[in-house]
Design an enzyme around this catalytic site. Structure first.
Site, short mmCIF file in Angstrom:
data_model
loop_
_atom_site.label_atom_id
_atom_site.label_comp_id
_atom_site.label_asym_id
_atom_site.label_seq_id
_atom_site.Cartn_x
_atom_site.Cartn_y
_atom_site.Cartn_z
N GLY A 103 -3.24 8.36 -4.23
CA GLY A 103 -4.78 9.04 -4.62
C GLY A 103 -4.68 10.20 -5.44
CG ASP B 143 -1.75 1.21 1.54
OD1 ASP B 143 -2.45 1.54 0.19
OD2 ASP B 143 -1.78 1.94 2.49
CB SER B 144 0.42 4.79 -0.27
OG SER B 144 -0.86 5.12 0.28
CB CYS C 216 -9.15 4.60 0.69
SG CYS C 216 -7.42 4.98 1.02
CB CYS D 293 -3.25 -0.18 -2.43
SG CYS D 293 -3.22 1.35 -3.50
N1 DGL Z 1 -4.66 3.04 0.87
C1 DGL Z 1 -4.67 3.16 -0.64
C2 DGL Z 1 -6.00 3.01 -1.09
O1 DGL Z 1 -6.57 2.04 -0.83
C3 DGL Z 1 -3.88 4.51 -1.21
C4 DGL Z 1 -4.26 5.60 -0.51
C5 DGL Z 1 -3.30 6.86 -1.10
O2 DGL Z 1 -2.01 6.77 -1.01
O3 DGL Z 1 -3.79 7.82 -1.61
O4 DGL Z 1 -6.47 3.56 -2.15
#
Ligand code: DGL
Length: 261
Positions: free
Chosen positions: A47, A14-15, A183, A77
């Site tokens: 995002g 994930d990020s 998210c 993610c």
């Molecule tokens: N947690 C991730 C998602 O489900 C990424 C969120 C992000 O870094 O913007 O989209």
């Protein structure tokens, strides 16, 4: 893949700390697996990145997991699942589990007509949830500030609560019966969202996702049997901050290792 591959680890990414909401469920359901988690904190938030940027990032992460000889990559993610999965899915010989596509069938079977989705701007612009949830009215609302609120551990400040409330107000125009936290960072905000919308009507896809992965690994004869299992956690920046922000969902005992891809 052959049966001996079941001893290989599962990669998740994930990020940042968002994917830990998935990891927690997966570890509970599959304690006898080895895991490698990558939080791409250097490139967070995903995002707000373009399709090209995200695909380049995701490819590097997949290449890293290929070098670690994983049996599966869990895209914990939503943003990369929405934007990059189709572009990468045929290029690797491990299993790939994208969160949105994996849970949408279960969401489509829910006995409700109006489903709201809170997600990142990139996920909302892709309309992935509208595309994959069938037979429902789906209302997608982008929440550009929310990921940073979680990563910066600023969940209960008046400014953050106000930003969260504004998005809920926007969503309430559609009068959804349930709202999907689209998210993986957003389950960290469930308490705050619950001040303005019934918390029991929020859907965290992580539980369904973990069950889907378990069932699929089992059907493929790839369930691990490693006693206890090990975990390796990597981040691309700010390991201490990652450790502090993770506490609300999945407190980690060791400082993550730094990995620049
Ligand atoms: N947690 C991730 C998602 O489900 C990424 C969120 C992000 O870094 O913007 O989209």
């Amino acid at each position: 893949m052959d049966k001996s591959d079941k001893y290989k680890p599962i990669g998740l990414f994930d990020s940042g700390v968002g994917g830990l909401t998935v990891y927690k469920e997966l570890k509970t359901l599959l304690p006898n697996e080895d895991y490698i988690y990558f939080g791409d904190t250097l490139n967070m938030p995903y995002g707000e990145k373009s399709e090209e940027q995200l695909t380049e990032i995701a490819r590097k992460i997949f290449d890293f997991f290929a070098s670690q000889q994983v049996k599966a990559v869990v895209m914990a993610c939503n943003t990369t699942s929405a934007i990059c999965y189709d572009k990468l899915k045929d290029d690797y010989d491990f299993k790939i589990y994208p969160v949105i596509q994996s849970v949408s069938k279960i969401l489509s079977a829910r006995d409700v007509k109006r489903i709201g989705v809170f997600a990142t701007p990139a996920t909302v612009n892709s309309h992935a949830y509208s595309k994959y949830i069938l037979g429902k009215e789906v209302f997608e609302v982008g929440c550009p500030e929310w990921v940073k609120i979680v990563e910066n551990n600023e969940i209960n400040t008046p400014e953050s609560i106000n930003k969260i409330k504004n998005r809920i107000d926007e969503m309430m125009k559609f009068n959804p019966e349930r709202i999907v936290l689209g998210c993986t960072h957003y389950p960290y905000l469930a308490d705050v969202i619950g001040k303005f919308y019934p918390e029991q009507n929020l859907i965290n896809p992580a539980k369904y996702f973990a069950q889907y992965i378990k069932d699929d690994l089992s059907e493929s004869g790839l369930l691990g049997a490693n006693d206890g299992g090990y975990e390796d956690i990597f981040v691309s920046a700010e390991p201490v901050k990652f450790m502090l922000s993770s506490e609300r969902f999945y407190p980690i005992s060791k400082l993550p290792k730094l990995l620049k891809l």
